[in-house]
Design a protein around this motif. Structure first.
Motif, PDB file in Angstrom:
ATOM      1  N   LEU A  88     -25.249 -41.412  21.232  1.00  0.00           N
ATOM      2  CA  LEU A  88     -25.628 -40.582  22.374  1.00  0.00           C
ATOM      3  C   LEU A  88     -24.931 -39.217  22.359  1.00  0.00           C
ATOM      4  O   LEU A  88     -25.615 -38.180  22.422  1.00  0.00           O
ATOM      5  CB  LEU A  88     -25.340 -41.321  23.685  1.00  0.00           C
ATOM      6  N   PRO A  89     -23.593 -39.149  22.272  1.00  0.00           N
ATOM      7  CA  PRO A  89     -22.990 -37.814  22.194  1.00  0.00           C
ATOM      8  C   PRO A  89     -23.357 -37.061  20.927  1.00  0.00           C
ATOM      9  O   PRO A  89     -23.450 -35.828  20.936  1.00  0.00           O
ATOM     10  CB  PRO A  89     -21.483 -38.093  22.263  1.00  0.00           C
ATOM     11  N   LEU A 113     -22.998 -46.042  13.726  1.00  0.00           N
ATOM     12  CA  LEU A 113     -23.710 -44.825  14.123  1.00  0.00           C
ATOM     13  C   LEU A 113     -24.831 -45.104  15.114  1.00  0.00           C
ATOM     14  O   LEU A 113     -25.228 -44.217  15.867  1.00  0.00           O
ATOM     15  CB  LEU A 113     -24.275 -44.116  12.890  1.00  0.00           C
ATOM     16  N   THR A 114     -25.379 -46.319  15.111  1.00  0.00           N
ATOM     17  CA  THR A 114     -26.428 -46.643  16.075  1.00  0.00           C
ATOM     18  C   THR A 114     -25.859 -47.157  17.397  1.00  0.00           C
ATOM     19  O   THR A 114     -26.632 -47.481  18.302  1.00  0.00           O
ATOM     20  CB  THR A 114     -27.387 -47.688  15.502  1.00  0.00           C
ATOM     21  N   SER A 115     -24.551 -47.233  17.508  1.00  0.00           N
ATOM     22  CA  SER A 115     -23.933 -47.654  18.765  1.00  0.00           C
ATOM     23  C   SER A 115     -24.019 -46.527  19.786  1.00  0.00           C
ATOM     24  O   SER A 115     -23.977 -45.347  19.444  1.00  0.00           O
ATOM     25  CB  SER A 115     -22.469 -48.030  18.535  1.00  0.00           C
ATOM     26  N   ARG A 116     -24.103 -46.865  21.053  1.00  0.00           N
ATOM     27  CA  ARG A 116     -24.324 -45.889  22.104  1.00  0.00           C
ATOM     28  C   ARG A 116     -23.185 -44.876  22.195  1.00  0.00           C
ATOM     29  O   ARG A 116     -23.414 -43.702  22.453  1.00  0.00           O
ATOM     30  CB  ARG A 116     -24.484 -46.587  23.457  1.00  0.00           C
ATOM     31  N   HIS A 117     -21.956 -45.322  21.980  1.00  0.00           N
ATOM     32  CA  HIS A 117     -20.815 -44.424  22.173  1.00  0.00           C
ATOM     33  C   HIS A 117     -20.720 -43.372  21.070  1.00  0.00           C
ATOM     34  O   HIS A 117     -20.014 -42.371  21.237  1.00  0.00           O
ATOM     35  CB  HIS A 117     -19.513 -45.224  22.244  1.00  0.00           C
ATOM     36  N   VAL A 118     -21.428 -43.564  19.966  1.00  0.00           N
ATOM     37  CA  VAL A 118     -21.480 -42.570  18.900  1.00  0.00           C
ATOM     38  C   VAL A 118     -22.810 -41.825  18.906  1.00  0.00           C
ATOM     39  O   VAL A 118     -22.853 -40.586  18.849  1.00  0.00           O
ATOM     40  CB  VAL A 118     -21.241 -43.218  17.517  1.00  0.00           C
ATOM     41  N   PHE A 132     -33.083 -34.070  25.302  1.00  0.00           N
ATOM     42  CA  PHE A 132     -32.016 -34.990  25.710  1.00  0.00           C
ATOM     43  C   PHE A 132     -32.606 -36.318  26.161  1.00  0.00           C
ATOM     44  O   PHE A 132     -32.075 -37.395  25.845  1.00  0.00           O
ATOM     45  CB  PHE A 132     -31.199 -34.372  26.841  1.00  0.00           C
ATOM     46  N   ALA A 133     -33.711 -36.267  26.927  1.00  0.00           N
ATOM     47  CA  ALA A 133     -34.346 -37.497  27.384  1.00  0.00           C
ATOM     48  C   ALA A 133     -34.886 -38.311  26.214  1.00  0.00           C
ATOM     49  O   ALA A 133     -34.753 -39.544  26.182  1.00  0.00           O
ATOM     50  CB  ALA A 133     -35.465 -37.167  28.371  1.00  0.00           C
ATOM     51  N   ALA A 134     -35.493 -37.628  25.243  1.00  0.00           N
ATOM     52  CA  ALA A 134     -36.007 -38.336  24.068  1.00  0.00           C
ATOM     53  C   ALA A 134     -34.875 -39.030  23.316  1.00  0.00           C
ATOM     54  O   ALA A 134     -35.024 -40.176  22.858  1.00  0.00           O
ATOM     55  CB  ALA A 134     -36.737 -37.356  23.155  1.00  0.00           C
ATOM     56  N   GLY A 135     -33.744 -38.334  23.198  1.00  0.00           N
ATOM     57  CA  GLY A 135     -32.596 -38.965  22.563  1.00  0.00           C
ATOM     58  C   GLY A 135     -32.099 -40.166  23.345  1.00  0.00           C
ATOM     59  O   GLY A 135     -31.691 -41.183  22.770  1.00  0.00           O
ATOM     60  N   GLY A 136     -32.137 -40.067  24.686  1.00  0.00           N
ATOM     61  CA  GLY A 136     -31.726 -41.192  25.509  1.00  0.00           C
ATOM     62  C   GLY A 136     -32.611 -42.407  25.306  1.00  0.00           C
ATOM     63  O   GLY A 136     -32.120 -43.552  25.258  1.00  0.00           O
ATOM     64  N   VAL A 137     -33.908 -42.179  25.164  1.00  0.00           N
ATOM     65  CA  VAL A 137     -34.832 -43.285  24.891  1.00  0.00           C
ATOM     66  C   VAL A 137     -34.505 -43.924  23.549  1.00  0.00           C
ATOM     67  O   VAL A 137     -34.434 -45.163  23.419  1.00  0.00           O
ATOM     68  CB  VAL A 137     -36.292 -42.783  24.927  1.00  0.00           C
ATOM     69  N   ALA A 138     -34.287 -43.073  22.537  1.00  0.00           N
ATOM     70  CA  ALA A 138     -33.986 -43.601  21.209  1.00  0.00           C
ATOM     71  C   ALA A 138     -32.687 -44.392  21.196  1.00  0.00           C
ATOM     72  O   ALA A 138     -32.606 -45.479  20.602  1.00  0.00           O
ATOM     73  CB  ALA A 138     -33.922 -42.449  20.201  1.00  0.00           C
ATOM     74  N   VAL A 139     -31.668 -43.879  21.851  1.00  0.00           N
ATOM     75  CA  VAL A 139     -30.378 -44.575  21.889  1.00  0.00           C
ATOM     76  C   VAL A 139     -30.530 -45.921  22.590  1.00  0.00           C
ATOM     77  O   VAL A 139     -29.955 -46.938  22.161  1.00  0.00           O
ATOM     78  CB  VAL A 139     -29.334 -43.704  22.598  1.00  0.00           C
ATOM     79  N   THR A 140     -31.312 -45.941  23.665  1.00  0.00           N
ATOM     80  CA  THR A 140     -31.508 -47.189  24.401  1.00  0.00           C
ATOM     81  C   THR A 140     -32.282 -48.213  23.575  1.00  0.00           C
ATOM     82  O   THR A 140     -31.924 -49.394  23.512  1.00  0.00           O
ATOM     83  CB  THR A 140     -32.254 -46.911  25.723  1.00  0.00           C
ATOM     84  N   VAL A 141     -33.333 -47.767  22.914  1.00  0.00           N
ATOM     85  CA  VAL A 141     -34.162 -48.686  22.130  1.00  0.00           C
ATOM     86  C   VAL A 141     -33.417 -49.192  20.903  1.00  0.00           C
ATOM     87  O   VAL A 141     -33.566 -50.365  20.502  1.00  0.00           O
ATOM     88  CB  VAL A 141     -35.477 -47.983  21.715  1.00  0.00           C
ATOM     89  N   LEU A 142     -32.604 -48.321  20.300  1.00  0.00           N
ATOM     90  CA  LEU A 142     -31.879 -48.696  19.083  1.00  0.00           C
ATOM     91  C   LEU A 142     -30.570 -49.421  19.365  1.00  0.00           C
ATOM     92  O   LEU A 142     -29.781 -49.624  18.437  1.00  0.00           O
ATOM     93  CB  LEU A 142     -31.585 -47.447  18.242  1.00  0.00           C
ATOM     94  N   ALA A 143     -30.350 -49.790  20.613  1.00  0.00           N
ATOM     95  CA  ALA A 143     -29.094 -50.462  20.963  1.00  0.00           C
ATOM     96  C   ALA A 143     -28.887 -51.686  20.083  1.00  0.00           C
ATOM     97  O   ALA A 143     -29.813 -52.468  19.831  1.00  0.00           O
ATOM     98  CB  ALA A 143     -29.113 -50.876  22.432  1.00  0.00           C
ATOM     99  N   HIS A 144     -27.675 -51.859  19.621  1.00  0.00           N
ATOM    100  CA  HIS A 144     -27.354 -52.962  18.715  1.00  0.00           C
ATOM    101  C   HIS A 144     -27.486 -54.300  19.434  1.00  0.00           C
ATOM    102  O   HIS A 144     -27.168 -54.414  20.612  1.00  0.00           O
ATOM    103  CB  HIS A 144     -25.923 -52.782  18.187  1.00  0.00           C
ATOM    104  N   PRO A 145     -27.932 -55.331  18.747  1.00  0.00           N
ATOM    105  CA  PRO A 145     -28.065 -56.644  19.397  1.00  0.00           C
ATOM    106  C   PRO A 145     -26.771 -57.165  19.994  1.00  0.00           C
ATOM    107  O   PRO A 145     -26.798 -57.962  20.930  1.00  0.00           O
ATOM    108  CB  PRO A 145     -28.549 -57.546  18.247  1.00  0.00           C
TER     109      PRO A 145
END
Length: 563
Positions: free
Chosen positions: A315-316, A308-313, A219-232
């Motif tokens: 992360l869950p 799909l790279t947006s946090r609301h999609v 879960f933590a690894a996914g959180g890092v990926a979601v944060t880093v891949l956040a859309h500009p």
């Protein structure tokens, strides 16, 4: 990557929030039944209570829980600590089994609360917002986020697999609670500082102490990926995403250190299922266990595919994929699937802004027929048990639970009547007004799930207790002992049976063999032929067999030492 238009079209009128009193009543009607007024059930519920009881009595080490010399099947520490602490702190007039449930009630409430706030913060992100209308009138961000959070909470309650497992005092509920807390921490990091950081650390540590350190790190690894891949376009993370990613990594490292210090990594499950039969079983489990969230989650993935790279999609989706994948590689697949429900509920909520009216109507009619039919069946069986009419349901109950005598409870009847009346009012309300509310399509699924759970935990509770608790067997065995048991040697009893005899009868149980000189021997009836091989049969005289009312595989044979 260029920004793509959002598929969500929501007016301000559709973003009205669900009345708080109605939401709180629904949660109370769902949470309390199943925790209050019942006996511990086989197998995992009774087993976990047995370890808690041993620790509270001081007969088990706190860092190495044991029950008659056996370690837990699901290696964990925190779930047993919580139950044991509650038993020790509760007043003497509170039954120990209910005292142990109190922290688990809080954990289920925490699961609902963390899911609500997690989705609220995800819905506040810029790429989750609905289309802006040319002349105004689109939903305001805060109102939209609140309505989406209400929808996610309704979707979670509606999931069929949540009901039983979330009302048991087992490590599964603790893992569910801390999964939801971790989900909230990662969802809220861009908008808050201290509370999400504390929630993230607490959630990851709680998972590690509950027997799921590997899932915590995933879960933590996914959180890092979601944060880093956040859309500009996501201004909430612009310029700070590397700081948040570093914070998540630090929290994960602390959890890894905690798991290592407690030797938690030996608890990882590394079994792989057989390709054909287990795969089909896991697929069937996924379909019914996560209903109705999974089809909505799939629809969300499709309709929001450009985001799909947006946090609301993302992360869950990551949380759901980790839990579902774990389901296919573990023995306790249903309890692994439980951890996917908060994330699937979040994805289900984001399907609603993209729905057409025909799809919403289909959900309403299916839900109305399904849960109304289920409620009618529950009522008919209850009436048949107490009046004998119609005769067939009562005969089926007598066949499945031989020896059961129905008992009438006015309190249970009043609660069931109130729940049924609320369902009738909800159906009328849903078909009459407030049709534009975005959460409208999940009101009936959540209300129907809560209704059926309430009816089962009131009208059917006596027969369920009789069929699923160990009390009838324990009472039968102690009667054969003339209520003077002394110590009892056991052979081949499972953990649930050991816990039941320790908790309900306070028997001094010892594993058969060795230097024991107990006057009694207790074993499953199926193992009687093995007595000749494992022990000297001439030392023991058969006293009787106690039959479990609803499962002949749990019949127990009692022996007295000869001479």
């Amino acid at each position: 990557m260029n920004s793509q238009p959002t598929p969500a079209i929501v007016t301000q009128g559709a973003a009205r929030r669900l009345p708080r009193w109605a939401l709180l009543l629904l949660c109370a009607a769902y949470v309390l039944p199943g925790f209050v007024g019942r006996e511990p059930w086989k197998n995992q519920d009774m087993t976990a209570l047995g370890y808690m009881f041993e620790m509270a009595q001081g007969t088990s080490p706190w860092l190495a829980p044991s029950l008659v010399g056996q370690p837990p099947e699901f290696d964990a520490l925190l779930p047993y600590w919580l139950g044991a602490w509650a038993m020790q702190l509760a007043p003497a007039w509170i039954p120990a089994d209910f005292a142990a449930r109190i922290p688990f009630i809080a954990l289920l409430v925490l699961t609902l609360l963390a899911t609500w706030y997690g989705v609220y913060h995800l819905a506040r992100s810029p790429r989750a917002q609905p289309v802006a209308f040319a002349f105004g009138g689109e939903a305001r961000p805060a109102d939209y986020a609140r309505a989406m959070a209400d929808a996610a909470l309704l979707a979670l309650i509606a999931c069929l697999g949540l009901a039983q497992l979330s009302h048991e005092t087992t490590p599964s509920l603790v893992q569910l609670g801390f999964t939801a807390v971790t989900f909230y921490g990662l969802a809220a990091l861009p908008y808050r500082r201290m509370v999400p950081a504390a929630a993230l650390t607490t959630g990851l540590a709680g998972l590690a102490l509950s027997g799921a350190p590997a899932m915590a790190l995933l879960f933590a690894a996914g959180g890092v990926a979601v944060t880093v891949l956040a859309h500009p376009d996501d201004a909430s993370l612009r310029g700070t995403k590397w700081s948040w990613a570093a914070l998540i990594v630090i929290a994960a490292m602390l959890v890894a250190a905690l798991g290592t210090s407690l030797d938690a990594w030996r608890w990882r499950i590394a079994s792989f299922p057989e390709p054909a039969a287990d795969l089909r079983s896991a697929l069937r489990l996924t379909v019914w266990f996560t209903w109705p969230a999974w089809p909505l989650a799939l629809w969300t993935t499709w309709r929001w595919r450009r985001q799909l790279t947006s946090r609301h999609v993302l992360l869950p989706l990551w949380f759901a994929l980790v839990a579902v994948a774990t389901t296919f590689v573990t023995r306790s697949s249903d309890r692994s699937m439980l951890l996917a429900l908060p994330a699937l509920a979040a994805l289900a909520a984001f399907a609603l802004p993209t729905f057409k009216r025909s799809a919403a109507a289909l959900i309403d009619w299916f839900t109305l027929l399904f849960f109304s039919g289920a409620a009618i069946v529950i009522w008919v069986v209850w009436i048949s048990m107490h009046t004998g009419f119609p005769a067939k349901p009562a005969a089926n109950v007598a066949k499945l639970a031989p020896g059961f005598e129905p008992t009438f409870s006015l309190l249970h009847l009043l609660a069931a009547l109130a729940g049924t009346a609320a369902w009738a009012w909800l159906v009328t309300w849903r078909t009459g007004r407030n049709r534009e509310a975005i959460w409208k399509s999940l009101v009936l699924p959540a209300g129907g799930a809560a209704l059926c759970w309430l009816l089962m935990m009131t009208l059917w509770l006596p027969v369920l207790d009789y069929a699923r608790s160990y009390v009838p067997v324990v009472q039968g065995v102690t009667r054969l002992m003339d209520n003077r048991p002394g110590c009892v040697e056991v052979l081949g009893l499972n953990r649930g049976q050991l816990a039941a005899f320790r908790y309900h009868a306070r028997l001094d149980l010892r594993q058969a063999g060795g230097d024991n000189a107990c006057p009694w021997l207790l074993m499953p009836q199926a193992l009687q032929p093995a007595l000749r091989i494992a022990m000297n049969e001439r030392q023991w005289q058969h006293v009787g067999t106690v039959r479990r009312p609803a499962d002949r595989n749990d019949n127990l044979a009692l022996y007295r030492r000869a001479g």
